[in-house]
Every structure is written in structure tokens, then in C-alpha cells.
Design a protein around this motif. Structure first.
Motif, short mmCIF file in Angstrom:
data_model
loop_
_atom_site.label_atom_id
_atom_site.label_comp_id
_atom_site.label_asym_id
_atom_site.label_seq_id
_atom_site.Cartn_x
_atom_site.Cartn_y
_atom_site.Cartn_z
N GLU A 77 0.84 -1.19 0.00
CA GLU A 77 0.00 0.00 0.00
C GLU A 77 0.88 1.25 0.00
N PHE A 78 0.32 2.34 -0.49
CA PHE A 78 1.04 3.61 -0.52
C PHE A 78 1.41 4.01 0.92
N PRO A 79 2.69 4.37 1.18
CA PRO A 79 3.15 4.61 2.56
C PRO A 79 2.77 6.00 3.09
N PHE A 80 1.51 6.22 3.34
CA PHE A 80 1.07 7.50 3.88
C PHE A 80 0.86 7.39 5.39
N PRO A 81 0.84 8.52 6.14
CA PRO A 81 0.99 9.90 5.68
C PRO A 81 2.46 10.26 5.44
N LEU A 82 2.64 11.30 4.61
CA LEU A 82 3.98 11.77 4.27
C LEU A 82 4.06 13.27 4.51
N PRO A 83 5.26 13.82 4.67
CA PRO A 83 5.38 15.26 4.94
C PRO A 83 5.08 16.10 3.69
N SER A 84 4.53 17.27 3.90
CA SER A 84 4.18 18.15 2.78
C SER A 84 5.41 18.68 2.07
N SER A 85 6.58 18.58 2.68
CA SER A 85 7.82 19.06 2.07
C SER A 85 8.32 18.17 0.94
N LEU A 86 7.80 16.95 0.85
CA LEU A 86 8.34 15.95 -0.07
C LEU A 86 8.22 16.40 -1.53
N GLU A 87 9.32 16.18 -2.29
CA GLU A 87 9.35 16.56 -3.70
C GLU A 87 9.54 15.36 -4.62
N ARG A 88 10.29 14.37 -4.18
CA ARG A 88 10.57 13.19 -5.02
C ARG A 88 10.24 11.93 -4.22
N LEU A 89 9.37 11.10 -4.79
CA LEU A 89 8.95 9.87 -4.10
C LEU A 89 9.03 8.71 -5.09
N LEU A 90 9.91 7.75 -4.79
CA LEU A 90 10.13 6.61 -5.67
C LEU A 90 9.65 5.33 -4.99
N LEU A 91 8.61 4.71 -5.59
CA LEU A 91 7.98 3.52 -5.01
C LEU A 91 7.93 2.36 -6.01
N GLY A 92 8.77 2.39 -7.02
CA GLY A 92 8.75 1.35 -8.03
C GLY A 92 9.16 -0.01 -7.48
N PHE A 93 8.70 -1.06 -8.17
CA PHE A 93 9.05 -2.44 -7.82
C PHE A 93 8.63 -2.80 -6.40
N ASN A 94 7.33 -2.58 -6.12
CA ASN A 94 6.72 -3.03 -4.89
C ASN A 94 5.49 -3.86 -5.25
N LYS A 95 4.54 -3.97 -4.33
CA LYS A 95 3.32 -4.74 -4.57
C LYS A 95 2.09 -3.88 -4.30
N ILE A 96 2.21 -2.61 -4.58
CA ILE A 96 1.14 -1.66 -4.26
C ILE A 96 -0.05 -1.89 -5.19
N SER A 97 -1.20 -2.17 -4.61
CA SER A 97 -2.42 -2.39 -5.39
C SER A 97 -3.52 -1.43 -4.99
N ARG A 98 -3.25 -0.60 -3.97
CA ARG A 98 -4.27 0.34 -3.50
C ARG A 98 -3.68 1.72 -3.30
N LEU A 99 -4.50 2.72 -3.60
CA LEU A 99 -4.15 4.12 -3.32
C LEU A 99 -5.33 4.73 -2.57
N PRO A 100 -5.34 4.67 -1.24
CA PRO A 100 -6.45 5.25 -0.48
C PRO A 100 -6.71 6.69 -0.89
N GLY A 101 -7.96 7.11 -0.79
CA GLY A 101 -8.37 8.42 -1.28
C GLY A 101 -7.54 9.57 -0.77
N ASP A 102 -7.10 9.50 0.48
CA ASP A 102 -6.34 10.61 1.07
C ASP A 102 -4.84 10.37 1.04
#
Length: 420
Positions: free
Chosen positions: A155-180
Motif C-alpha cells: 500500500e502507498f506509505p502515507f501519511p507523508l510530509p508536505s515538504s516531499l518533492e521526489r517519491l520513488l515507489l517502483g518495484f513493490n506490490k502496491i495495489s491500493r491508493l487510499p483516497g487521502d
């Protein structure tokens, strides 16, 4: 006299310390290409947003499992050390490298005193979503780069800081992106979700629509069957290779005028509406290895076109270039058309439409069922100096000796050329 000498010595020490801190950024070559997994993608520090550096005397604390080079006092290297847990992180660290270990969890405890960290690399580990403590990243208010590719995130690793500019999540098993999951990330410019398990249902709620600064989105190697909806107009690089997309709506790109590079190779495209790619800034278009039977309009800005591995029996230049304008010429310099069904070279009219063209790569054509054939020339080149021609010949010979694995590796390298 001794008092003056002491003050002078202290001043010299402070100056040397300041020079050391500044030089760690000046000495580092931020132009290095992203080639190896353990190399860091260059990040250009913005002096207006850089976190405050702790006041001297500078701390020299370093986790015993890691290495803190004197030349880079703000960095801590803990990579390639077979670590199973994250060591305690000193408060002064700004760059934290933990890639290529066996880390399974991200607890809050090691980050207790962290204040200034701007970059964390946790790629090539064994991290799962439920093993990340709630809010552990969100409290890092200076974090601008987070690398979590090649893990086991579901799953998408939220929550994250608002300062974030680059987020690399390739080659995982993410099948969901919760609405928030993507809310509260106004500064994201690069988001990599390649090689996950995302399908059309995950994108129905338009999760990327509010990312006003997003410039690069990588969704290659997923399970998409339709074009992702609600992409922000700020987008410049879009990667959709290795999905199952069969159709592009005619006006899909009208809201994406800033697209520079579009990659959609290895999909199921059979037909493309004529003006689909009428984009003012498009430089690279890759539609290789689809099922196209006809070409389409080429924008004047386009420089590189890849349509190899389709079912084209001829190249209708008038569809690609319906009018000539000597004051606004086409910029196309390279076109790749191998592995199609061409029986003759492209019409010479192409050289009036595309006066800057330098190379047309014909390669082998799939005219017969079991025996690939070549046209009179596998490669057409023009406007080359003798030195350029010899270099091109050398490169072509090398290319001819490439193995299937080499081609597969090149196709799967979804970072190139976006990070170059």
C-alpha cells in the motif's frame, strides 16, 4: 596578546568549519547519471528551502553500524551492510543512505532526534506497509526525497510530509491508493509507481489531480487498460510502458500541454486518433511494440519517434506532415520503424517535411511469417560528417551484437532518459 591570538584562532576555526560544510555540496557531482541502484539521483538544493544547518561546533556523532565521511559531515552511509534494523540517527544528519540491506520495518524510535534530514534511501530492502510506524515519515518536516523502490509495500506509505518533492515507489506490490494517500503533498514533482499492481479501479478517483507541481509520473509495468484520468496540467514526463492500454481518447492530451516525453511502448494500441499528439512541447514519443496499422500527425516540436514493433505496412508521410511551413519546420531528427511490415523505404517527401532528419532505422521487417527481411538499407543517415558516420557505424555494429537480455534491460530501464 594571548587573548587576541585565542580570538584569532577561534575565528580561523569557525571559518574552516563553515568552508567544510559548504564544500560538501560544492565537491559533490550532482550531474552524475542515475545508473546503479545504489547511486543517488542528483538533487539540486534550493537555498530558499534548505533546512537550517546546526550551529558549530559541528557534531561528529555517527551510528556505529554506518560510515560518516569527514568530507560530508551531513551524510550517514549505512548501505550494503546486511542490516535488519535501522540504527539510531544523529540529529544533524541530512542525507541517510540505508539501501541494499535486509530491513523489514521502519519504527519511530531511530528517528526520535531527527530534525534536519532531507533525503532517505531505503530502497532494496524488505519493508512492508504494516511494518512502518504510523506517521514516522510525516514528522520529518524537511524531507524532500524518499526512496522506497524494490521493497514489499502492499500500500502507498502515507501519511507523508508536505515538504516531499521526489517519491520513488517502483518495484513493490502496491495495489491500493487510499483516497487521502496523496493529499497534502503539494510539492511532489516526481512520483514513481512503476512495477506495482495498480489497475484502472485504483485510479477512478483521480488521485493525481491535485498534485499541482507534478512533472514526472511513472506508471509503467502495472495493470492499466485505460489512460489514467485526471492528470495535472503541470505534467511533463509520462511513462505508461508495459500495460494493456488499447485506446487513447481523442482529446486526452488537451489538458496536458506541457508534455515533453511520452512513453507507451508495449501496450495494445491499435488505432490513434489523427491529432492525438498535437502537443506544442513534445520532444520524445515512444509507441513501440503496439498494434498500430497507421501513422498519425507529428507535432513540429517532436525530435525522436519510436514506432518499431507495430503492424505498419507503409508510412503515409502526408498524415504525419499535412502541410509545409518554411518558417516553422519540423524538428524530427530520428525515427525508428524496424519490426513492422514495410516493403519499401519511406517516401522521399519525408525529407521535405522533416528537413532535420538524420537517421531512419529500418532494421528487420516482419514481412513474412517466419523469416524477417531487411529493406535495401537497415539504416538511412544523412548530413553526417565522416567522423559522425564512422561513430554511427561503430554504434550500429555494437547494437547488432546486443543480446535479447540487453534489449530487455533497456526496455525495462524506465528512468532513462528522464533522469539524465
Amino acid at each position: 596578546m594571548n587573548l587576541n591570538m585565542g580570538i584569532l584562532s577561534q575565528s580561523i576555526f569557525h571559518l574552516l568549519w563553515a568552508a567544510l560544510v559548504v564544500c560538501q555540496y560544492e565537491d559533490y557531482d550532482f550531474e552524475d547519471d542515475y545508473e546503479e541502484p545504489d547511486q543517488q539521483t542528483p538533487y539540486y538544493f534550493n537555498p530558499n528551502t534548505q533546512a537550517e544547518v546546526p550551529r558549530f561546533p559541528f557534531p561528529v556523532e555517527c551510528a556505529r553500524e554506518c560510515f560518516c565521511p569527514p568530507a560530508f559531515p551531513l551524510s550517514m552511509y549505512c548501505d550494503h551492510r546486511k542490516l535488519k534494523t535501522i540504527p539510531n540517527i544523529p540529529s544533524h544528519v541530512q542525507q541517510l543512505y540505508l539501501q541494499n540491506n535486509a530491513i523489514e520495518a521502519v519504527p519511530a524510535a531511530p528517528f526520535t532526534n531527527v530534525t534536519f534530514v532531507r533525503e532517505i534511501n531505503l530502497s532494496y530492502n524488505k519493508i512492508k506497509f504494516h511494518m512502518i510506524d504510523q506517521g514516522v515519515f510525516a514528522k520529518l518536516s524537511s524531507l524532500v526525497q524518499l526512496y522506497l523502490q524494490h521493497n514489499e509495500l502492499e500500500e502507498f506509505p502515507f501519511p507523508l510530509p508536505s515538504s516531499l518533492e521526489r517519491l520513488l515507489l517502483g518495484f513493490n506490490k502496491i495495489s491500493r491508493l487510499p483516497g487521502d494517500a496523496l493529499e497534502g503533498l503539494p510539492n511532489i514533482t516526481t512520483l514513481d509507481l512503476c512495477s506495482n499492481l495498480l489497475d484502472d479501479s485504483v485510479l477512478q478517483d483521480r488521485p493525481f489531480s491535485n498534485m499541482k507541481n507534478l512533472m514526472q509520473l511513472n506508471l509503467c509495468n502495472n495493470k492499466l487498460q485505460t489512460m489514467p484520468p485526471g492528470l495535472p496540467p503541470s505534467l511533463m514526463h509520462l511513462s505508461l510502458e508495459n500495460n494493456s492500454i488499447s485506446y487513447i481518447p481523442e482529446n486526452y492530451f488537451h489538458r496536458l500541454p506541457n508534455i515533453i516525453a511520452l512513453r507507451m511502448s508495449h501496450n495494445n494500441l491499435q488505432d490513434v486518433p489523427r491529432n492525438t499528439f498535437n502537443l506544442p512541447n513534445l520532444l520524445e514519443l515512444n509507441l513501440g511494440h503496439n498494434k498500430l496499422k497507421q501513422v498519425f500527425y507529428i507535432p513540429r516540436s517532436l525530435q525522436h519517434l519510436y514506432i518499431e514493433g507495430n503492424e505498419l505496412e507503409n508510412i503515409n508521410v502526408t498524415l504525419m506532415c499535412p502541410t509545409l511551413d518554411p518558417l516553422n519546420i519540423h524538428q524530427l531528427t530520428y525515427i525508428r520503424v524496424d519490426q513492422n511490415k514495410l516493403t519499401s523505404p519511406i517516401s522521399s517527401y519525408a525529407f521535405f517535411c522533416f528537413p532535420l532528419i538524420r537517421t531512419i532505422y529500418y532494421g528487420e521487417q516482419n514481412v513474412t511469417l517466419n523469416k524477417p527481411t531487411r529493406l535495401r538499407t537497415p539504416v538511412f543517415r544523412r548530413f553526417l560528417t565522416p567522423e559522425e558516420y564512422q561513430e554511427a557505424e561503430d554504434n550500429h555494429e555494437t547494437h547488432s551484437q546486443d543480446t535479447e537480455e540487453d534489449h530487455e534491460a533497456q526496455d525495462n530501464n524506465y528512468f532513462y532518459p528522464y533522469f539524465h
